[in-house]
Design a protein around this motif. Structure first.
Motif, PDB file in Angstrom:
ATOM      1  N   ALA A 319     -20.429   5.848  51.357  1.00 24.03           N
ATOM      2  CA  ALA A 319     -18.995   5.571  51.264  1.00 24.03           C
ATOM      3  C   ALA A 319     -18.185   7.109  50.692  1.00 24.03           C
ATOM      4  O   ALA A 319     -17.216   7.391  51.031  1.00 24.03           O
ATOM      5  CB  ALA A 319     -18.726   4.387  50.013  1.00 24.03           C
ATOM      6  N   SER A 645      -8.286  -3.599  54.894  1.00 20.52           N
ATOM      7  CA  SER A 645      -8.974  -3.265  53.553  1.00 20.52           C
ATOM      8  C   SER A 645      -7.866  -3.547  52.274  1.00 20.52           C
ATOM      9  O   SER A 645      -8.378  -4.065  51.291  1.00 20.52           O
ATOM     10  CB  SER A 645      -9.614  -2.045  53.646  1.00 20.52           C
ATOM     11  N   TYR A 658     -14.448  -4.084  51.004  1.00 19.63           N
ATOM     12  CA  TYR A 658     -15.428  -3.190  51.077  1.00 19.63           C
ATOM     13  C   TYR A 658     -16.025  -2.643  52.605  1.00 19.63           C
ATOM     14  O   TYR A 658     -15.928  -1.740  53.112  1.00 19.63           O
ATOM     15  CB  TYR A 658     -16.569  -3.559  50.208  1.00 19.63           C
ATOM     16  N   TYR A 661     -13.573  -0.987  54.410  1.00 17.51           N
ATOM     17  CA  TYR A 661     -13.215   0.465  53.835  1.00 17.51           C
ATOM     18  C   TYR A 661     -14.370   1.204  54.558  1.00 17.51           C
ATOM     19  O   TYR A 661     -14.159   2.162  55.016  1.00 17.51           O
ATOM     20  CB  TYR A 661     -13.438   0.599  52.577  1.00 17.51           C
ATOM     21  N   PRO A 713     -15.448  -2.407  44.400  1.00 19.45           N
ATOM     22  CA  PRO A 713     -16.461  -3.038  44.855  1.00 19.45           C
ATOM     23  C   PRO A 713     -17.784  -3.073  44.170  1.00 19.45           C
ATOM     24  O   PRO A 713     -18.044  -2.067  43.292  1.00 19.45           O
ATOM     25  CB  PRO A 713     -16.590  -2.134  46.148  1.00 19.45           C
ATOM     26  N   TRP A 716     -20.273  -0.337  43.879  1.00 19.90           N
ATOM     27  CA  TRP A 716     -19.951   1.060  43.309  1.00 19.90           C
ATOM     28  C   TRP A 716     -20.181   0.920  41.647  1.00 19.90           C
ATOM     29  O   TRP A 716     -19.777  -0.058  41.353  1.00 19.90           O
ATOM     30  CB  TRP A 716     -18.557   1.474  43.735  1.00 19.90           C
TER      31      TRP A 716
END
Length: 768
Positions: A319, A645, A658, A661, A713, A716
Motif C-alpha cells: 500500500a 473507495s 481497502y 484502494y 483499514p 494498517w
C-alpha cells in the motif's frame, strides 16, 4: 507476462532478473519526467528486442488528421498527438567491436532496475556475457533535472570482468524517430540542421504543421576509475543523427564511465533562432556542475516535494509503495510552473489518448494539486480553461449551438476538440460539468473568490448557455430532458437522460445564476464588463432557470434509486459476481454491441454524482445507490476504484474501501487492466491520493472549514498526510484508535473532527 514482478519496497520500484516479456511494461513503470519533458525507461544501449521507444516534450504536439470510415458533420479535423521527440539518451556500446545488446547476449546475470522515488533517479545494473565471451558489469543511473528542466543526465559505466577489452562509447542524437501511435504514418518531424563542435552535438528540428521548433542536444565526458580522460572522439553525422565515438583499451576490472548530458530547448521558451545558444548555456552549466552535484540537487528538489506531498502508511509495504508511486508520477508529469500546460492521462509514459487534456484534470487532479502545492497551481489549471473559452464556444458552434454557448472539448491540446469517436465527441457532454465543478471546488477549498469575477463567471455563463440549449422540453413528461448522451459510464452510448448528466446540468445553471448575482452585488465593475461582453439579459437567465427547475431525473420506485438512464431496468441485470471471470475484462473479450446491451458499468456514473454532490444526499441515499450500482461495475476505467473507495469508507465498509484502494494505487504496478505496456494511468493517480485523504481521512470542506472523519483499514498500523489549506499546512496522523493533528504556521486553525469543533494551535500536537 508476469504481472506481479515488481518487488514491494517503501521508496523504490524494483525489478530483479531479466525477462524480455516484461520489457515494455517496465519501460512504462520506470518512466521518468520533470514536468517539462519525460521519457519511457528505454535502455540507453542498443536493444533489438521488442521495445516501445518514447521521449516526450510537454506542449509539443502534432494534429494527426482524423481517420474515420464515415465522416459526420461536427467531427474534429484532427486528433492531437503527443510526439515521440528526437532521442538524446542513446549510447551504443561496443566491446571488442561487438555491440552490447541484451537481446543477443549469451548470458545475463543479476539484472536489477530501480526507480528511486525519494530521490528522483532511475538506475540499472547487470552482468552480461557477450557472444565474444567477454563478460562485463554495467551500471547506469539517469535523471531528468527538476532544477534545470531542459536537462537530463546519464552516468553509464562498463567494467570488463574476465579480460582486458577495447570498449567504445558511442553517444548519439537521432531525429529519425516515429510515433507508436499514428493515424496515417505521417512524418511528424522535419530535421532542419545537424551540427557539432568539441564534444557537443545539436539537432534542430521542427514539427510538421504545428511548427514547434526544438533543439535536441548532448555533451559527453569519459572517465577511467573516476579519473577524467581527454579522448578525441571519432565523429559521425548524417541528415538525422550525430554520434561521437570514445574508444579506450580498458583493463580487466577497470571501470570505464561516460557522463552524458542532454535534453531539449524549445521555442515555447526561447526565440526559435536562439535554441542552440540556449542549449549551449544549459550544457555549460551542467558540465561545470558535474553529474554528482546535479544528482545532489535532484535529491534536494525531490525532498522538498516529498516534504509536502508524501503520504506515509505503516505496516503495509504494498500500500505504501502504491501511493508513493502515484504521487511520484503526478509530480513528474505536472508541477504547476507553466500555465500553458495541463495533465495528459498517460503523462510522459506513452502515446495513448494523444497526451491531451481530458475532464480528468478538473474531476480528479485539481484536489491533489490544491492540497499538496500552493493554490496558484490549481488556479493555473483553471486559467488554462478560461484561455480556451473562445475555442469552447467555437466547438459548440460546430455542433449547431449559438449565442456564446460553450462546449469544452473531451480531448484537447489548444482548446479545440480533437476526439473523433462520435459517441464521445458529440455525446459525452458531462465534461462541461466537471469544468464548472472545478471552479466551485477551487473556491470552496481555497476561499479565493477572485478567479470567478476575473475569469470564471464567463466560463460558467458559456456552460449554462450550452445546457439550456442542449435540453429538450418533453410534452409527455412535462419536463426538460437531455437526449442522446454518453455518461461517465462509456459502456452505454446514445442513451437518454443519464442521471449524472442531467443532475450536473441543473447544478451548473443554478451555480452560474448564483455567481451572477454575487458578482453583480460585490464586483460591479467586473459585472458590467462581463454582461457587456456576454450580452446576457435577465430574460435569458430566466429561461435557464426554467430548464433547471423542470429538469427530469429518471427514478425507480421499485428500487428506490435514481436510474443511470431511462432504459437501465430494461437490461438483463446480472451482477459482476455472476459473470464468468474468463470473460473479463469485457472490453477485451466482448463485442461493443454486447457491452452496450449489458448492465455493466465501466466506472462510477450515478455514483460520480454522489461523489461530487455528497452534501446533497443523505448517507442512507448514498448507501442505497452504492448497493444498487456497485455490483454491476466492472471498474475497467482507471477512474473508477478511487470513487468507490471513498464512498465505501464513508459507509464504514473498510474492507471494501481497502480493496478498492489497493486496486487504484496498484492499478499499473500490478497491471490490473493488462495494458501497462501502453503507459501509466496518470490522472487516476490523483484519485488514489483522494482515496486516502478524502476516503480514509474523511476530509471535506464544510461551512468554510476543514472537517475530518478519520478511519483506518485494519491492515494498517497508521498513516499520515499533509494538506495546504489556505496557506496553512496541516499534518494529519491517524493510528488505530486516535488521530493527531499538527499545524505549521503562526495562527490557529479551527477544524471539525467527527462532528466536534477542534482548535489547532501552531506547532503543537493535538490528539483526538
Amino acid at each position: 507476462m508476469n504481472l506481479d514482478y515488481i518487488i514491494p519496497n517503501d521508496w523504490s520500484i524494483l525489478e530483479e532478473g531479466f525477462d524480455p516479456e516484461n520489457i515494455k511494461a517496465s519501460e512504462s513503470l520506470f518512466s521518468i519526467g520533470n514536468g517539462a519533458m519525460g521519457q519511457r525507461a528505454n535502455f540507453e544501449e542498443k536493444y533489438s528486442g521488442p521495445t516501445f521507444q518514447g521521449s516526450y516534450i510537454a506542449g509539443v504536439y502534432y494534429p494527426d488528421k482524423t481517420r474515420v470510415g464515415w465522416w459526420k458533420n461536427g467531427y474534429p479535423e484532427y486528433f492531437a498527438k503527443v510526439l515521440n521527440a528526437p532521442n538524446w539518451i542513446g549510447i551504443n556500446i561496443y566491446i571488442e567491436d561487438e555491440v552490447l545488446d541484451l537481446h543477443t547476449c549469451k548470458k545475463i546475470e543479476i539484472f536489477k532496475r530501480e526507480l528511486n522515488m525519494k530521490e528522483g533517479w532511475l538506475s540499472r545494473s547487470f552482468i552480461a556475457t557477450l557472444q565474444n565471451d567477454i563478460k562485463v558489469e554495467v551500471n547506469t543511473k539517469r535523471f531528468l533535472s527538476l532544477d534545470m528542466d531542459e536537462l537530463g543526465a546519464i552516468n553509464y559505466s562498463v567494467k570488463p570482468l574476465n579480460s582486458d577489452a577495447s570498449i567504445t562509447f558511442r553517444p548519439y542524437l537521432d531525429s529519425g524517430i516515429t510515433n507508436e501511435d499514428t493515424n496515417w504514418d505521417d512524418k511528424f518531424w522535419d530535421t532542419l540542421n545537424v551540427s557539432h563542435e568539441n564534444n557537443q552535438a545539436f539537432i534542430q528540428a521542427k514539427t510538421m504543421k504545428t511548427d514547434f521548433y526544438t533543439c535536441t542536444f548532448m555533451e559527453s565526458q569519459v572517465f577511467i576509475d573516476g579519473k577524467s580522460m581527454i579522448i578525441d572522439p571519432n565523429i559521425s553525422a548524417d541528415a538525422n543523427s550525430a554520434s561521437f565515438s570514445y574508444n579506450y583499451k580498458v583493463k580487466q576490472n577497470e571501470t570505464y564511465t561516460i557522463h552524458k548530458f542532454g535534453g531539449y530547448t524549445v521555442d515555447r521558451n526561447h526565440d526559435k533562432y536562439e535554441l542552440v545558444t540556449a542549449a549551449k548555456k544549459v550544457l555549460e552549466k551542467a558540465t561545470k556542475a558535474g553529474f554528482s552535484t546535479l544528482l545532489d540537487n535532484q535529491k534536494k528538489a525531490w525532498a522538498k516535494i516529498w516534504d509536502m506531498a508524501d503520504i506515509t502508511i505503516d505496516g503495509d509495504v504494498k500500500a505504501q509503495q502504491g501511493i508513493r508511486f502515484n504521487i511520484f508520477h503526478l509530480n513528474q508529469t505536472y508541477l504547476g510552473t507553466d500555465a500553458r500546460l495541463n495533465i495528459g492521462p498517460k503523462g510522459f509514459t506513452g502515446e495513448k489518448y494523444g497526451g491531451s487534456t481530458y475532464w480528468d484534470t478538473e474531476a480528479y487532479c485539481i484536489p491533489f494539486y490544491m492540497a499538496t502545492k500552493d493554490q496558484s497551481v490549481a488556479r493555473n489549471l483553471l486559467t488554462y480553461r478560461y484561455k480556451h473559452l473562445q475555442k469552447a464556444i467555437e466547438n459548440a458552434e460546430k455542433l449547431g449551438f449559438k449565442n456564446g454557448a460553450a462546449l469544452y472539448p473531451m480531448v484537447t491540446m489548444n482548446g479545440e476538440e480533437c476526439h473523433n469517436e462520435w459517441e464521445i465527441t458529440f455525446e459525452e457532454i458531462h465534461r462541461n460539468g466537471a469544468i464548472a465543478f472545478a471552479i466551485f471546488n477551487y473556491h470552496r477549498y481555497t476561499g479565493d473568490y477572485s478567479y470567478i469575477p476575473e475569469m470564471g463567471l464567463e466560463v460558467l455563463i458559456g456552460i449554462a448557455r450550452f445546457w439550456h440549449q442542449r435540453a429538450t422540453f418533453s410534452k409527455d413528461k412535462n419536463k426538460y430532458v437531455i437526449l442522446g448522451v454518453t455518461g461517465p459510464n462509456e459502456y452505454e452510448n446514445n442513451i437518454n437522460n443519464n442521471w449524472y448528466t442531467n443532475y450536473i446540468a441543473q447544478w451548473c445553471i443554478n451555480y452560474a445564476v448564483e455567481n451572477i448575482e454575487r458578482v453583480e452585488s460585490d464586483f460591479t465593475t467586473d459585472f458590467t464588463r462581463i454582461m457587456n461582453k456576454a450580452k446576457l439579459s435577465k430574460a435569458e437567465i430566466e429561461q435557464w432557470q426554467e430548464v433547471a427547475e423542470r429538469m427530469y431525473f429518471p427514478y425507480s420506485e421499485k428500487h428506490n434509486v435514481y436510474l443511470q438512464q431511462d432504459g437501465f431496468l430494461d437490461k438483463e441485470l446480472i451482477t459482476v459476481a455472476d459473470l464468468d471471470q474468463a470473460q473479463r475484462p469485457i472490453n477485451q473479450k466482448w463485442s461493443w454491441d454486447r457491452i452496450l446491451r449489458s448492465p455493466y458499468i465501466k466506472q462510477a456514473d450515478t455514483l460520480q454524482g454522489f461523489y461530487f454532490f455528497e452534501d446533497h444526499f443523505t448517507t442512507e441515499e448514498l448507501e442505497r445507490h452504492f448497493d444498487f450500482y456497485e455490483p454491476f461495475t466492472v471498474h475497467e476505467s482507471s477512474l473508477s476504484p478511487c470513487v468507490h473507495s471513498i464512498q465505501a469508507a464513508k459507509l464504514d465498509r473498510m474492507d471494501q474501501a481497502y480493496t478498492f484502494y489497493l486496486r487504484t494505487s496498484r492499478l499499473d504496478l500490478d497491471d490490473y487492466n493488462h495494458e501497462v505496456h501502453e503507459g501509466l494511468h496518470i490522472t487516476s493517480m490523483a484519485g488514489t491520493w483522494m482515496s486516502i485523504v478524502e476516503g480514509f481521512g474523511g476530509m471535506r470542506v464544510k461551512n468554510d472549514m476543514l472537517t475530518f472523519e478519520p478511519k483506518i483499514p485494519q491492515q494498517w498500523d497508521g498513516y499520515s498526510f499533509k494538506v495546504n489549506f489556505r496557506h496553512q499546512i496541516l499534518k494529519v496522523i491517524v493510528n488505530q484508535g486516535q488521530t493527531h493533528f499538527e499545524l505549521e504556521g503562526h495562527k490557529e486553525l479551527q477544524i471539525e473532527v467527527n462532528g466536534k469543533s477542534v482548535m489547532i494551535a501552531p506547532n503543537k500536537l493535538v490528539t483526538v
